[in-house]
Design a protein around this motif. Structure first.
Motif, PDB file in Angstrom:
ATOM      1  N   ARG A   1       2.150   9.773  48.380  1.00 38.78           N
ATOM      2  CA  ARG A   1       0.980  10.669  48.425  1.00 38.78           C
ATOM      3  C   ARG A   1       0.956  11.436  49.754  1.00 38.78           C
ATOM      4  NH1 ARG A   1      -2.380  12.703  44.735  1.00 38.78           N
ATOM      5  NH2 ARG A   1      -2.281  10.690  43.650  1.00 38.78           N
ATOM      6  N   ALA A   2       1.268  10.748  50.840  1.00 34.24           N
ATOM      7  CA  ALA A   2       1.321  11.417  52.154  1.00 34.24           C
ATOM      8  C   ALA A   2       2.409  12.488  52.154  1.00 34.24           C
ATOM      9  CB  ALA A   2       1.571  10.388  53.254  1.00 34.24           C
ATOM     10  N   GLY A   3       3.533  12.193  51.519  1.00 33.32           N
ATOM     11  CA  GLY A   3       4.611  13.178  51.399  1.00 33.32           C
ATOM     12  C   GLY A   3       4.149  14.407  50.642  1.00 33.32           C
ATOM     13  N   LEU A   4       3.465  14.173  49.543  1.00 30.55           N
ATOM     14  CA  LEU A   4       2.905  15.267  48.740  1.00 30.55           C
ATOM     15  C   LEU A   4       1.957  16.124  49.580  1.00 30.55           C
ATOM     16  CD1 LEU A   4       1.528  16.734  46.281  1.00 30.55           C
ATOM     17  CD2 LEU A   4       0.430  14.587  45.760  1.00 30.55           C
TER      18      LEU A   4
ATOM     19  N   CYS B   1       2.727  11.580  41.269  1.00 32.41           N
ATOM     20  CA  CYS B   1       1.931  10.812  42.226  1.00 32.41           C
ATOM     21  C   CYS B   1       0.684  10.226  41.558  1.00 32.41           C
ATOM     22  CB  CYS B   1       1.488  11.786  43.313  1.00 32.41           C
ATOM     23  SG  CYS B   1       1.796  11.244  44.936  1.00 32.41           S
ATOM     24  N   ASP B   2       0.015  11.048  40.757  1.00 35.36           N
ATOM     25  CA  ASP B   2      -1.191  10.593  40.057  1.00 35.36           C
ATOM     26  C   ASP B   2      -0.851   9.452  39.096  1.00 35.36           C
ATOM     27  OD1 ASP B   2      -2.642  12.492  41.405  1.00 35.36           O
ATOM     28  OD2 ASP B   2      -2.807  13.889  39.719  1.00 35.36           O
ATOM     29  N   ALA B   3       0.263   9.598  38.385  1.00 37.16           N
ATOM     30  CA  ALA B   3       0.653   8.562  37.414  1.00 37.16           C
ATOM     31  C   ALA B   3       1.034   7.263  38.123  1.00 37.16           C
ATOM     32  CB  ALA B   3       1.815   9.057  36.554  1.00 37.16           C
ATOM     33  N   LEU B   4       1.690   7.387  39.256  1.00 40.92           N
ATOM     34  CA  LEU B   4       2.074   6.203  40.045  1.00 40.92           C
ATOM     35  C   LEU B   4       0.820   5.449  40.485  1.00 40.92           C
ATOM     36  CD1 LEU B   4       4.412   4.647  41.435  1.00 40.92           C
ATOM     37  CD2 LEU B   4       4.210   6.241  43.357  1.00 40.92           C
TER      38      LEU B   4
ATOM     39  N   MET C   1       7.713  22.855  42.974  1.00 47.43           N
ATOM     40  CA  MET C   1       7.967  21.417  42.931  1.00 47.43           C
ATOM     41  C   MET C   1       6.681  20.596  42.812  1.00 47.43           C
ATOM     42  SD  MET C   1       9.190  20.932  46.903  1.00 47.43           S
ATOM     43  CE  MET C   1       9.180  19.142  46.935  1.00 47.43           C
ATOM     44  N   LEU C   2       5.560  21.160  43.255  1.00 42.25           N
ATOM     45  CA  LEU C   2       4.289  20.432  43.152  1.00 42.25           C
ATOM     46  C   LEU C   2       3.890  20.174  41.712  1.00 42.25           C
ATOM     47  CD1 LEU C   2       2.001  22.062  45.849  1.00 42.25           C
ATOM     48  CD2 LEU C   2       2.991  19.769  45.870  1.00 42.25           C
ATOM     49  N   ASP C   3       4.352  21.002  40.795  1.00 41.97           N
ATOM     50  CA  ASP C   3       4.005  20.804  39.381  1.00 41.97           C
ATOM     51  C   ASP C   3       4.643  19.538  38.814  1.00 41.97           C
ATOM     52  OD1 ASP C   3       2.252  22.995  38.897  1.00 41.97           O
ATOM     53  OD2 ASP C   3       3.976  24.298  39.155  1.00 41.97           O
TER      54      ASP C   3
ATOM     55  N   GLN D   1       8.308   4.272  36.166  1.00 44.63           N
ATOM     56  CA  GLN D   1       8.639   4.909  34.875  1.00 44.63           C
ATOM     57  C   GLN D   1       7.570   5.927  34.498  1.00 44.63           C
ATOM     58  OE1 GLN D   1      11.009   4.144  32.321  1.00 44.63           O
ATOM     59  NE2 GLN D   1      11.819   2.118  32.808  1.00 44.63           N
ATOM     60  N   ALA D   2       6.315   5.534  34.670  1.00 43.58           N
ATOM     61  CA  ALA D   2       5.203   6.436  34.337  1.00 43.58           C
ATOM     62  C   ALA D   2       5.251   7.674  35.234  1.00 43.58           C
ATOM     63  CB  ALA D   2       3.868   5.705  34.500  1.00 43.58           C
ATOM     64  N   ALA D   3       5.568   7.465  36.491  1.00 43.61           N
ATOM     65  CA  ALA D   3       5.654   8.586  37.434  1.00 43.61           C
ATOM     66  C   ALA D   3       6.787   9.534  37.042  1.00 43.61           C
ATOM     67  CB  ALA D   3       5.862   8.057  38.854  1.00 43.61           C
ATOM     68  N   ALA D   4       7.931   8.964  36.683  1.00 46.60           N
ATOM     69  CA  ALA D   4       9.086   9.793  36.321  1.00 46.60           C
ATOM     70  C   ALA D   4       8.809  10.585  35.047  1.00 46.60           C
ATOM     71  CB  ALA D   4      10.326   8.909  36.154  1.00 46.60           C
ATOM     72  N   GLU D   5       8.136   9.938  34.106  1.00 43.58           N
ATOM     73  CA  GLU D   5       7.792  10.629  32.862  1.00 43.58           C
ATOM     74  C   GLU D   5       6.833  11.788  33.146  1.00 43.58           C
ATOM     75  OE1 GLU D   5       7.180   7.720  29.683  1.00 43.58           O
ATOM     76  OE2 GLU D   5       5.654   9.111  28.899  1.00 43.58           O
ATOM     77  N   ALA D   6       5.847  11.531  34.005  1.00 39.15           N
ATOM     78  CA  ALA D   6       4.886  12.585  34.364  1.00 39.15           C
ATOM     79  C   ALA D   6       5.595  13.730  35.096  1.00 39.15           C
ATOM     80  CB  ALA D   6       3.772  11.999  35.236  1.00 39.15           C
TER      81      ALA D   6
END
Ligand code: ADP
Ligand code: MG
Length: 212
Positions: free
Chosen positions: A112-115, A139-142, A131-133, A157-162
């Motif tokens: 999140r800090a990276g984002l 990040c939200d899914a993680l 890239m933010l899209d 996995q959820a983050a990668a899918e999102a």
């Protein structure tokens, strides 16, 4: 504990991202040739190869040192938008991690800090076709998966899918930031290269960290 992310685990993530970027180099460049200047694959591959070489030459002692080294390498070796943006991402992650192995929540806070660093640097918002899209939904899914009490592997996995869904959703968008924005309406109908490499970053996290 099995799900503590130590310097070796984070190094494996960086290495897997570098390997994947090399594998997808031509694809990233083809995407950038449609709405940019056809260098995103070369930029990311040069930067991540240099990052992996630097890690081998001077093995970092802890998670923060490792991500700092990756970030510094990207900033210094990659021109264009993506070097400073990905560089800032890793540098801000480093700043959010201490010397100790990170538990999943600490890792998510660092992502999140990276984002937030990418936003501060590039001033883009979700929907601008960057890239933010991929990064914001990932990040939200993680965060959401960890808050639900799911293990790190599931959360990644959820983050990668999102991230992949966010990447795909860039196709119809009109770019409002970066080089692609010079094309105006003509940028619509093409997948964003940076969102594509960001999806690879989360796929690499699943591969390198997800089994922990
Ligand atoms: P350049 O555009 O300088 O040639 P790259 O081709 O390596 O750099 O990277 C292009 C990618 O950078 C875009 O696809 C987009 O995802 C990302 N990008 C560009 N500008 C921004 C910004 N202001 N904020 C976030 N991401 C951006
Ligand atoms: Mg480019």
């Amino acid at each position: 504990m099995a799900d503590q992310l130590d310097v070796a685990a984070l190094g494996a993530w960086v290495q897997e991202f570098a390997r994947s970027v090399a594998e997808h180099k031509d694809e990233l460049t083809t995407l950038d040739s449609a709405i940019g200047d056809a260098d995103h694959g070369a930029n990311m591959d040069r930067g991540m190869s240099a990052a992996v070489a630097a890690l081998a030459e001077k093995p970092p002692v802890d998670p923060a040192a490792l991500l700092k080294q990756v970030g510094m390498t990207l900033v210094s070796k990659v021109g264009g938008a993506s070097g400073p943006l990905y560089g800032t991402f890793f540098l801000r992650m480093a700043g959010a991690l201490g010397p100790d192995p990170a538990d999943p929540e600490t890792f998510a806070r660092a992502v999140r800090a990276g984002l937030e660093g990418v936003v501060a640097r590039g001033k883009a918002e979700p929907g601008d076709k960057t890239m933010l899209d991929a990064l914001v939904p990932a990040c939200d899914a993680l965060d959401a998966a960890l808050a639900d009490g799911r293990p790190l592997g599931d959360a990644l996995q959820a983050a990668a899918e999102a991230a992949r869904t966010g990447r795909d959703a860039t196709t119809p968008l009109v770019a409002r930031k970066g080089r692609a924005s010079y094309l105006g309406e003509r940028s619509a109908g093409h997948q964003d290269p940076g969102a594509t490499s960001t999806a690879l970053l989360f796929d690499a996290a699943v591969t390198a960290l997800g089994g922990r």
